[in-house]
Design a protein around this motif. Sequence first.
Motif, PDB file in Angstrom:
ATOM      1  N   PRO A 192     -14.378  -1.770   4.069  1.00 12.32           N
ATOM      2  CA  PRO A 192     -13.196  -2.315   4.746  1.00 12.32           C
ATOM      3  C   PRO A 192     -11.923  -2.207   3.905  1.00 12.32           C
ATOM      4  CG  PRO A 192     -15.054  -3.806   4.974  1.00 12.32           C
ATOM      5  CD  PRO A 192     -15.456  -2.774   3.980  1.00 12.32           C
ATOM      6  N   PHE A 193     -12.052  -2.450   2.592  1.00 13.59           N
ATOM      7  CA  PHE A 193     -10.870  -2.371   1.742  1.00 13.59           C
ATOM      8  C   PHE A 193     -10.359  -0.939   1.640  1.00 13.59           C
ATOM      9  CE2 PHE A 193     -11.681  -6.670   0.568  1.00 13.59           C
ATOM     10  CZ  PHE A 193     -10.488  -7.145   0.058  1.00 13.59           C
ATOM     11  N   PHE A 194     -11.274   0.015   1.625  1.00 14.01           N
ATOM     12  CA  PHE A 194     -10.863   1.414   1.548  1.00 14.01           C
ATOM     13  C   PHE A 194     -10.054   1.811   2.780  1.00 14.01           C
ATOM     14  CE2 PHE A 194     -11.845   5.704   3.088  1.00 14.01           C
ATOM     15  CZ  PHE A 194     -11.196   6.446   2.121  1.00 14.01           C
ATOM     16  N   PHE A 195     -10.614   1.559   3.955  1.00 13.05           N
ATOM     17  CA  PHE A 195      -9.927   1.957   5.181  1.00 13.05           C
ATOM     18  C   PHE A 195      -8.653   1.149   5.402  1.00 13.05           C
ATOM     19  CE2 PHE A 195     -14.321   3.338   6.096  1.00 13.05           C
ATOM     20  CZ  PHE A 195     -14.058   4.678   6.358  1.00 13.05           C
ATOM     21  N   LEU A 196      -8.666  -0.111   5.001  1.00 12.34           N
ATOM     22  CA  LEU A 196      -7.466  -0.931   5.140  1.00 12.34           C
ATOM     23  C   LEU A 196      -6.365  -0.442   4.210  1.00 12.34           C
ATOM     24  CD1 LEU A 196      -6.276  -3.330   6.605  1.00 12.34           C
ATOM     25  CD2 LEU A 196      -7.168  -4.821   4.811  1.00 12.34           C
ATOM     26  N   SER A 197      -6.725   0.003   3.010  1.00 14.01           N
ATOM     27  CA  SER A 197      -5.727   0.526   2.074  1.00 14.01           C
ATOM     28  C   SER A 197      -5.061   1.770   2.636  1.00 14.01           C
ATOM     29  CB  SER A 197      -6.368   0.825   0.723  1.00 14.01           C
ATOM     30  OG  SER A 197      -7.285   1.907   0.825  1.00 14.01           O
ATOM     31  N   GLN A 198      -5.841   2.643   3.283  1.00 16.24           N
ATOM     32  CA  GLN A 198      -5.278   3.840   3.904  1.00 16.24           C
ATOM     33  C   GLN A 198      -4.330   3.461   5.039  1.00 16.24           C
ATOM     34  OE1 GLN A 198      -6.081   6.977   2.496  1.00 16.24           O
ATOM     35  NE2 GLN A 198      -6.874   5.487   1.057  1.00 16.24           N
ATOM     36  N   PHE A 199      -4.767   2.514   5.853  1.00 16.13           N
ATOM     37  CA  PHE A 199      -3.946   2.090   6.988  1.00 16.13           C
ATOM     38  C   PHE A 199      -2.631   1.473   6.519  1.00 16.13           C
ATOM     39  CE2 PHE A 199      -2.697  -1.471   9.752  1.00 16.13           C
ATOM     40  CZ  PHE A 199      -2.355  -0.761  10.894  1.00 16.13           C
ATOM     41  N   LEU A 200      -2.697   0.607   5.516  1.00 16.99           N
ATOM     42  CA  LEU A 200      -1.489  -0.058   5.035  1.00 16.99           C
ATOM     43  C   LEU A 200      -0.512   0.927   4.408  1.00 16.99           C
ATOM     44  CD1 LEU A 200      -2.957  -3.337   3.517  1.00 16.99           C
ATOM     45  CD2 LEU A 200      -1.595  -3.102   5.590  1.00 16.99           C
ATOM     46  N   PHE A 201      -1.038   1.914   3.672  1.00 22.02           N
ATOM     47  CA  PHE A 201      -0.151   2.905   3.063  1.00 22.02           C
ATOM     48  C   PHE A 201       0.579   3.711   4.140  1.00 22.02           C
ATOM     49  CE2 PHE A 201       0.906   7.062   1.359  1.00 22.02           C
ATOM     50  CZ  PHE A 201       1.535   6.741   0.162  1.00 22.02           C
ATOM     51  N   LEU A 202      -0.155   4.175   5.140  1.00 19.54           N
ATOM     52  CA  LEU A 202       0.469   4.941   6.218  1.00 19.54           C
ATOM     53  C   LEU A 202       1.418   4.064   7.031  1.00 19.54           C
ATOM     54  CD1 LEU A 202      -2.579   7.060   7.452  1.00 19.54           C
ATOM     55  CD2 LEU A 202      -0.673   7.793   6.003  1.00 19.54           C
ATOM     56  N   LEU A 203       1.055   2.797   7.205  1.00 17.42           N
ATOM     57  CA  LEU A 203       1.929   1.876   7.927  1.00 17.42           C
ATOM     58  C   LEU A 203       3.240   1.685   7.174  1.00 17.42           C
ATOM     59  CD1 LEU A 203       2.325  -0.154  10.273  1.00 17.42           C
ATOM     60  CD2 LEU A 203       1.280  -1.888   8.814  1.00 17.42           C
ATOM     61  N   GLY A 204       3.146   1.520   5.853  1.00 18.61           N
ATOM     62  CA  GLY A 204       4.357   1.364   5.058  1.00 18.61           C
ATOM     63  C   GLY A 204       5.228   2.602   5.091  1.00 18.61           C
ATOM     64  N   ALA A 205       4.608   3.779   5.004  1.00 19.84           N
ATOM     65  CA  ALA A 205       5.371   5.028   5.051  1.00 19.84           C
ATOM     66  C   ALA A 205       6.050   5.201   6.407  1.00 19.84           C
ATOM     67  CB  ALA A 205       4.452   6.207   4.753  1.00 19.84           C
ATOM     68  N   ALA A 206       5.323   4.890   7.478  1.00 18.68           N
ATOM     69  CA  ALA A 206       5.898   5.006   8.816  1.00 18.68           C
ATOM     70  C   ALA A 206       7.007   3.970   9.018  1.00 18.68           C
ATOM     71  CB  ALA A 206       4.808   4.820   9.879  1.00 18.68           C
ATOM     72  N   PHE A 207       6.803   2.773   8.479  1.00 20.85           N
ATOM     73  CA  PHE A 207       7.806   1.718   8.593  1.00 20.85           C
ATOM     74  C   PHE A 207       9.111   2.135   7.915  1.00 20.85           C
ATOM     75  CE2 PHE A 207       9.740  -2.307   7.158  1.00 20.85           C
ATOM     76  CZ  PHE A 207       9.843  -2.958   8.373  1.00 20.85           C
ATOM     77  N   SER A 208       8.990   2.779   6.758  1.00 25.24           N
ATOM     78  CA  SER A 208      10.185   3.206   6.027  1.00 25.24           C
ATOM     79  C   SER A 208      10.974   4.242   6.803  1.00 25.24           C
ATOM     80  CB  SER A 208       9.786   3.780   4.667  1.00 25.24           C
ATOM     81  OG  SER A 208       9.143   5.042   4.812  1.00 25.24           O
TER      82      SER A 208
END
Length: 276
Positions: A133-149
């Motif tokens: 869960p932490f692995f997939f969540l880390s990927q999701f959060l990174f892409l979310l942050g990049a998209a948010f920016s």
Amino acid sequence: MTATADPPMPSAEDYEGEEMTLWEHLEELRSRLFKAALALMLTFIVGFLLNEFVFDILIKPYCSLDPSLRVSSAIFDDESCRLVFSDVLGAFKVRLKAASVIAITFGGPVVFYQLWAFIVPGLKAQEKKYAAPFFFLSQFLFLLGAAFSYFVIPKGLEFLLSFGGSNLISLMDADRYISFLIRTMIGFGVSFEYPLLVAILVLMGVVSHAWLKEYRRHAFFGAFVAAAVITPSQDPATMIVMALPLALFYEICIVFAKFVERGRGADVDPEVDAAT
């Protein structure tokens, strides 16, 4: 005296992969690194082949600005959106950087997966339960942050370019613009990993629900400081927009810590709990 039971010894099923020899571990590592490099290379090639499409997406934050802030309206007397380059290799370097955005976005998760796949066989069964869960969540959060920016960058550009007034013209260099874009997207992506770090500390028992609540104000102040450091544009609007999600993540971590402690049977102070 009452004898205390010894903690259960790890069973053979708790660990996987420790029967491998050193050479087998190195061979596994070589295979994982090769797959990671191959993923980056293939996604980079795809990004380079789709360069026009990728560059049109990357330039949109700049093109969304008021025409008066862009050089095209001052020189070409229209509302077209153009960037410039000042050296022979400028256009080529811009294309390479645009392709690298695709490689980081789509090849990066494959690299992290290969790293995770190499490490996870040596983890205990309990650790594996949290690893995936932490692995997939880390990927999701990174892409979310990049998209948010990507949706925040226009505000930062508007703030910075508006300082020129009517006496200065923005001659936007394509290479520097793409570099600015990449740094901002990576900065947001990394900052969005922040709640995972707090969650790991909660699961390790390093911090508690009460401790997180006690230092809430410090965390909010730290979020704004971190936003000021990470944000390449350094403008107040972008810093505030970055700091607000970090503050929200901190509140989510407080709720997460409460549920973890209740699951462990920890006593949560009713007075502290009611103040949430």
